[in-house]
Write a protein that holds these residues in place. Structure first.
Motif, short mmCIF file in Angstrom:
data_model
loop_
_atom_site.label_atom_id
_atom_site.label_comp_id
_atom_site.label_asym_id
_atom_site.label_seq_id
_atom_site.Cartn_x
_atom_site.Cartn_y
_atom_site.Cartn_z
N GLN A 1 40.26 59.75 38.68
CA GLN A 1 40.13 58.38 38.96
C GLN A 1 38.46 58.31 39.14
O GLN A 1 37.77 58.76 39.85
CB GLN A 1 40.90 58.27 40.11
N TYR A 2 38.11 57.07 38.58
CA TYR A 2 36.60 56.58 38.87
C TYR A 2 36.31 55.40 38.73
O TYR A 2 37.29 54.62 38.18
CB TYR A 2 35.78 57.63 37.71
N GLU A 3 35.49 54.84 39.72
CA GLU A 3 35.19 53.57 39.73
C GLU A 3 34.13 52.92 38.44
O GLU A 3 33.23 53.78 38.03
CB GLU A 3 34.08 53.24 40.92
N LEU A 4 34.46 51.90 37.97
CA LEU A 4 33.67 51.49 36.97
C LEU A 4 32.49 50.77 37.62
O LEU A 4 32.52 50.11 38.60
CB LEU A 4 34.24 50.45 36.03
N ASP A 5 31.24 50.54 36.86
CA ASP A 5 30.11 49.93 37.10
C ASP A 5 30.41 48.41 37.67
O ASP A 5 31.19 47.95 37.02
CB ASP A 5 29.09 50.27 36.26
N GLY A 6 29.59 47.86 38.81
CA GLY A 6 29.89 46.57 38.79
C GLY A 6 30.99 45.95 39.43
O GLY A 6 31.49 44.93 39.19
N GLY A 7 31.76 46.94 40.21
CA GLY A 7 33.05 46.62 40.83
C GLY A 7 34.10 46.01 39.79
O GLY A 7 34.89 45.10 40.23
N GLU A 8 34.03 46.70 38.57
CA GLU A 8 35.24 46.12 37.51
C GLU A 8 36.45 46.99 37.95
O GLU A 8 37.14 47.19 36.52
CB GLU A 8 34.63 46.32 36.14
N GLY A 9 36.48 47.44 38.75
CA GLY A 9 37.89 48.19 38.96
C GLY A 9 37.93 49.68 38.98
O GLY A 9 36.53 50.50 38.62
N THR A 10 38.88 50.39 38.84
CA THR A 10 39.00 51.97 38.66
C THR A 10 39.64 52.19 37.48
O THR A 10 40.65 51.35 36.87
CB THR A 10 39.81 52.55 39.95
N LEU B 1 32.57 63.76 36.40
CA LEU B 1 32.24 62.58 36.41
C LEU B 1 31.44 62.00 35.15
O LEU B 1 32.08 61.13 34.61
CB LEU B 1 31.93 61.91 37.69
N SER B 2 30.33 62.60 35.04
CA SER B 2 29.42 62.09 34.17
C SER B 2 29.94 62.49 32.81
O SER B 2 29.91 61.58 31.55
CB SER B 2 28.10 62.63 34.18
#
Lengths: 152, 471
Positions: A80-89, A144-145
């Motif tokens: 599970q990872y966070e999208l940039d700019g708070g666009e969710g996971t 992650l990357s």
């Protein structure tokens, strides 16, 4: 078909489907049975701590003809990872083949590498694949990357 | 623990949990052919891929094995069924040589029909006696055979190999594997860029998910034999020149000071019985191999033709440091400094290549870094970084000191973005025999029985089955 003829036990697929649909299982570690004939589930877990998973993989052992070395493994991880700019996971199921360059015996190295396709091809719904041969390649940030590549 | 087994006994099948098989593994190269039982750690039979040709009453006779190619018999000539380009040219001789590799050390209780194996001269008397027993006299009819092949072996070549196994040797089952894939697997990688530095060729094999990527698979002619030729040029152009006289031409020698002319008494052969120049060339190669193993190195950091931080060139630095002594069979001995690095530099930097009328310099596109770049440019851009972080370096010539460091440096200079990581097996044996060892493990697996192409399937579908099954 793998190049080795090694089989995948039905349990491997059943557990994977539980992970995929149930969302309670975080990861599954697979290994070759002691006689190197089939791929079996070694462990499945709900533990969300990456470090604990990482330690289990890195500490794995394989033996052959009475000698023991570090052990290759396969694993799937519900990443599970966070999208940039708070666009969710986002969730992505990562297939990991782990075979340390240092400290392994050549027999398990060969058998795991030549059997990988058998397992990967029987699991439907894998979102990313990682081949890790050194400890730094199984760090959270490295995975992650490569998992989030192009999608961040 | 396998060391206690005798040469002619297959390992106990219980040792590796397999079924009732003792498969054979054959890994032919330009310089050396490796054969052994599956499940063993190293090939028991490692023989030269060269053979001797001597005149006999019934025409030229072939001699196989280590002793045969190194004994200066009258008029002996040396041949090789594989061309300098790493392609089998003489299939009949290749078949006999490979059969010798297997039967002489491994299965010698069952030689093939002496009429057809070519290890004996044909006579008509024998032919009559032997008629009718041919079908029972196949050399390998009990053992499945796994063979390795080069990445550039053609579809026709692959079919020829299964034909030899099934028709000539009577193998009950057969499998053909790309040697680059075997090396990638034995390094624990289903995806890798395999660089195998051999004698006649360096092969570059991209492997992805266990499959060879044919498009990026290339053969580079700069390998062990090329380094030997560079050494020949270094020796012959030195002032005074360095003598390269093989052991078989020396009767006795007297110790001399470094750089002083040799004082030896030389062996002569009666006129008309001298070994052929090809014999001498192979014997020279043995000295050069020793020289490569003990003296030759690859320069790093930077290029040998480049500048060091003191404003001089790296050539100057190499002249003044790390000289190593070497003694020739005739007693001539010398310290070699810059020559150590000079012989290998043009694998990476074509400007440093030595050449003369019979040894052409490589083109700029033929250096190892350039060949690797060509290979990568032909495969999917998404997997290039992955392969660069999984470079597997194997082959006897890669053991030259400093090879991996320099290759890494060259790759990093060409590809500054992705991380370059080179893996080489830790032991010399695993490095030299990586594809044989991979084949040995694969063929020993109890589960591998379902992979083999059986004789029955071959009879049903013909040699074309190899292309369908052995992907």
């Amino acid at each position: 078909m793998s190049k080795s003829g090694v089989a995948v036990t039905p349990d491997c697929v059943t557990k994977f489907n539980e992970l995929k649909l149930g969302k309670s299982i975080k990861y599954i570690i697979y290994k070759l049975s002691d006689d190197y004939k089939e791929i079996v589930v070694e462990e499945s877990s709900t533990d969300p701590e990456w470090e604990n998973f990482q330690k289990k993989i890195v500490d794995a052992k394989s033996s052959y003809k009475g000698k023991e070395g570090k052990g290759p493994r396969y694993a799937v991880y519900d990443f599970q990872y966070e999208l940039d700019g708070g666009e969710g996971t986002r969730n992505k199921i990562v297939f990991i083949s782990w075979s340390p360059d240092e400290g392994t015996l050549v027999f398990p190295r060969m058998t795991y590498a030549s059997s990988k396709e058998a397992l990967k091809n029987s699991l439907n719904g894998i979102g990313a694949e990682v081949q890790a041969n050194n400890e730094d390649e199984i760090e959270y940030s490295t995975i992650l990357s490569s998992v989030s590549k192009g999608k961040r | 623990m396998t060391a206690t087994l005798s040469n002619t006994t297959a390992p106990n099948t219980a040792d590796y949990g397999g079924d009732e098989i003792s498969a054979l593994v054959l890994d032919p190269g330009y310089s050396v052919t490796r054969a052994g039982f599956a499940g063993e750690d190293v090939p028991k039979s490692v023989i030269p891929s060269f053979y001797g040709i001597v005149p006999s009453l019934n025409g030229p006779k072939h001699l196989y094995g280590e002793n045969a190619v190194h004994t200066p018999l009258p008029n002996i000539e040396i041949g090789n069924p594989v061309s300098q380009n790493g392609v089998v040219e003489d299939w009949d001789t290749a078949t006999q040589l490979w059969e010798y590799a297997i039967t002489s050390r491994l299965t010698n209780t069952k030689p093939s029909n002496p009429l057809t194996n070519g290890l004996n001269d044909k006579t008509d008397d024998l032919k009559q006696e032997m008629d009718g027993v041919e079908t029972q006299e196949r050399p390998l009819d009990e053992n499945p055979l796994l063979m390795s092949e080069t990445g550039w072996n053609t579809g026709k070549g692959r079919e020829k190999l299964i034909e030899i196994a099934m028709e000539n040797w009577g193998s009950p089952a057969f499998w053909l594997a790309r040697s680059g894939v075997l090396s990638a697997f034995s390094a624990g990688k289903a995806s890798a860029l395999v660089i195998d530095v051999g004698a006649a060729s360096t092969s570059i094999t991209p492997v992805h998910d266990g499959l060879m990527l044919k498009k990026g698979t290339l053969r580079c002619p700069l390998a062990g034999n090329y380094i030997s030729d560079q050494l020949r040029l270094i020796f012959s152009t030195a002032q005074p020149s360095v003598p390269l006289t093989p052991h078989y031409l020396i009767n006795s020698k007297t110790p001399v000071d470094a750089g002083a002319p040799a004082q030896a008494s030389y062996r002569t052969f009666p006129i008309g019985t001298e070994p052929n120049p090809s014999f001498r060339a192979l014997q020279e190669e043995r000295i050069l191999t020793e020289f490569k193993e003990s003296v030759v190195a690859v320069w790093s950091p930077g290029r040998l033709g480049g500048h060091n931080q003191h404003g001089g060139t790296n050539l100057d630095s190499a002249r003044t440091q790390n000289a190593r002594p070497f003694e020739m069979p005739d007693g001539y001995n010398q310290f070699f400094g810059v020559e150590r690095y000079r012989a290998t530099e043009s694998l990476f930097d074509v400007k440093m290549a030595l050449s003369d009328a019979s040894h052409h310099a490589p083109t700029p596109n033929q250096t190892l870094p350039q060949m690797i770049a060509q290979s990568l440019s032909q495969i999917d851009v998404d997997i290039r970084p992955h392969l660069l972080s999984n470079v597997v370096v194997v082959g006897g010539s890669s053991l030259i000191y400093g090879f991996n460091e320099r290759l890494k440096q060259e790759l990093e200079a060409m590809y500054p973005g992705p991380r370059v990581r080179i893996f080489s097996p830790g032991s010399v044996v695993e490095r030299k025999f990586s594809s044989w060892i991979g084949g040995s493990i694969l063929a020993s697996l109890g589960t591998f029985h379902q992979m083999w192409i059986s004789k029955k399937e071959y009879d049903e579908h013909g040699p074309g089955i190899v292309e369908k099954r052995c992907k």
